[in-house]
Design an enzyme around this catalytic site. Structure first.
Site, mmCIF file in Angstrom:
data_model
loop_
_atom_site.group_PDB
_atom_site.id
_atom_site.type_symbol
_atom_site.label_atom_id
_atom_site.label_comp_id
_atom_site.label_asym_id
_atom_site.label_seq_id
_atom_site.Cartn_x
_atom_site.Cartn_y
_atom_site.Cartn_z
ATOM 1 N N GLY A 22 110.031 -69.353 102.018
ATOM 2 C CA GLY A 22 110.138 -68.298 101.002
ATOM 3 C C GLY A 22 109.727 -68.830 99.643
ATOM 4 O O GLY A 22 110.153 -69.913 99.244
ATOM 5 N N TYR A 55 106.960 -61.060 93.303
ATOM 6 C CA TYR A 55 107.282 -62.452 92.952
ATOM 7 C C TYR A 55 106.369 -62.995 91.858
ATOM 8 O O TYR A 55 106.622 -64.061 91.308
ATOM 9 C CB TYR A 55 107.200 -63.366 94.188
#
Length: 323
Positions: A22, A55
């Protein structure tokens, strides 16, 4: 085959590595750190890399992947890269341009997996959380079935090898599965999943539909104030988890990751710490007994870290249902 490259077959015939890296980091972490840690992860043996438009690091993650391809460490087909469509791009005409924009940032020809990030449409545009003058997030009304149809077109166009969803509850998954003229089922549902929220009912449902459950926040999140209550329990300090870690001479994080793999859950390990990145790949080097698994099942308290309470009023807020 090297155990760390274990993969699961998806319902469309593609294969997904069962352990993923991740890449999310809070806004205060410099973006270029994502380049370093993604390279480290690939060097350590991670082949499944998870990111998203939200992100704000796809340029950096793409650079890391391309540099490991350029130096001969991996080929493009060795890497399984996931991106996610953010909620402000759910209007059908915005879906493909959003994916193309991600690909441009990544400088890749395709993503291996493209997900609907949350089932809640927000006011269209580049602002991730559009707010009104009172600071309330502005919702949008979009039929997610129509959004899904364009996801299917992105798969047909070769821009995404596989398509799936994230943070959907059972009812929302059924809505897609029961859609008239459905061409491709979601290959996965990526949700918060860890020993305090083991998602056993959602997991059973997904398995019954040949949909892979992917666990995010599998280590109890980074506990960032943006998303998580600072008073929430610290998963990796749980005495039961720590006792099992001691028993197996592993870290509590490895116990939490191994737990998911043995339940048939694909698990994402998120870390920006070099030592822990290398440690986490060791999840394939030991096994939990069925007794250990029962003990870990007993930790479930349906405790959700990522509540997204500022979206609770959204008609498609997913976390009010039992699962």
């Amino acid at each position: 085959m090297d155990p760390k490259y274990q993969r699961v077959e998806l319902n469309d015939g593609h294969f997904m590595p069962v352990l993923g890296f991740g890449t999310y980091a809070p806004p205060e972490v410099p973006r270029n750190r994502a380049v370093e840690v993604t390279k480290l992860a690939i060097e350590a043996g991670f082949r499944h890399i998870d990111s998203a438009y939200l992100y704000n690091n796809e340029e950096q993650v793409g650079l890391a992947i391309r540099s490991k391809i350029a130096d001969g460490s991996v080929k493009r087909e060795d890497i399984f890269y996931t991106s996610k469509l953010w909620c402000t791009f759910f209007q059908p005409q915005m879906v493909q341009p959003a994916l193309e924009s991600s690909l441009k940032k990544l400088q890749l020809d395709y993503v291996d997996l493209y997900l609907l990030h949350f089932p809640m449409a927000l006011k269209p545009g580049e602002t991730p959380l559009p707010k009104d003058e009172n600071g309330k997030v502005i919702f949008d009304t979009v039929d997610l079935s129509a959004t899904w149809e364009v996801m299917e077109k992105c798969k047909d166009a070769g821009l995404a090898k596989s398509i799936g969803v994230s943070n959907f509850n059972c009812r929302q998954l059924e809505m897609i599965l029961n859609k008239p003229g459905l061409k491709y089922k979601p290959v996965c549902n990526q949700v918060e999943c860890h020993p305090y929220l083991n998602q056993s009912k959602l997991l059973d449902f997904c398995k019954s539909k040949d949909i892979v459950l992917v666990a995010h926040s599998a280590l109890g999140t980074q506990r960032h104030k943006l998303w998580v209550d600072p008073n929430s329990p610290v998963l990796l300090e749980d005495p039961v988890l720590c006792a099992l870690a001691k028993k197996h001479k592993q870290t509590p994080a490895l116990i939490a990751l191994r737990y998911q793999l043995q339940r048939g859950v694909v698990v994402l390990a998120k870390s920006y710490n070099e030592q822990r990145i290398r440690e986490n790949i060791q999840v394939f080097e030991f096994q939990l007994t069925s007794e250990d698994m029962k003990v870990l099942d007993g930790l479930n308290r349906n405790y959700r870290y990522v509540v997204m309470d500022f979206l609770m009023d959204h008609p498609d807020y997913p976390f009010s249902d039992e699962y």
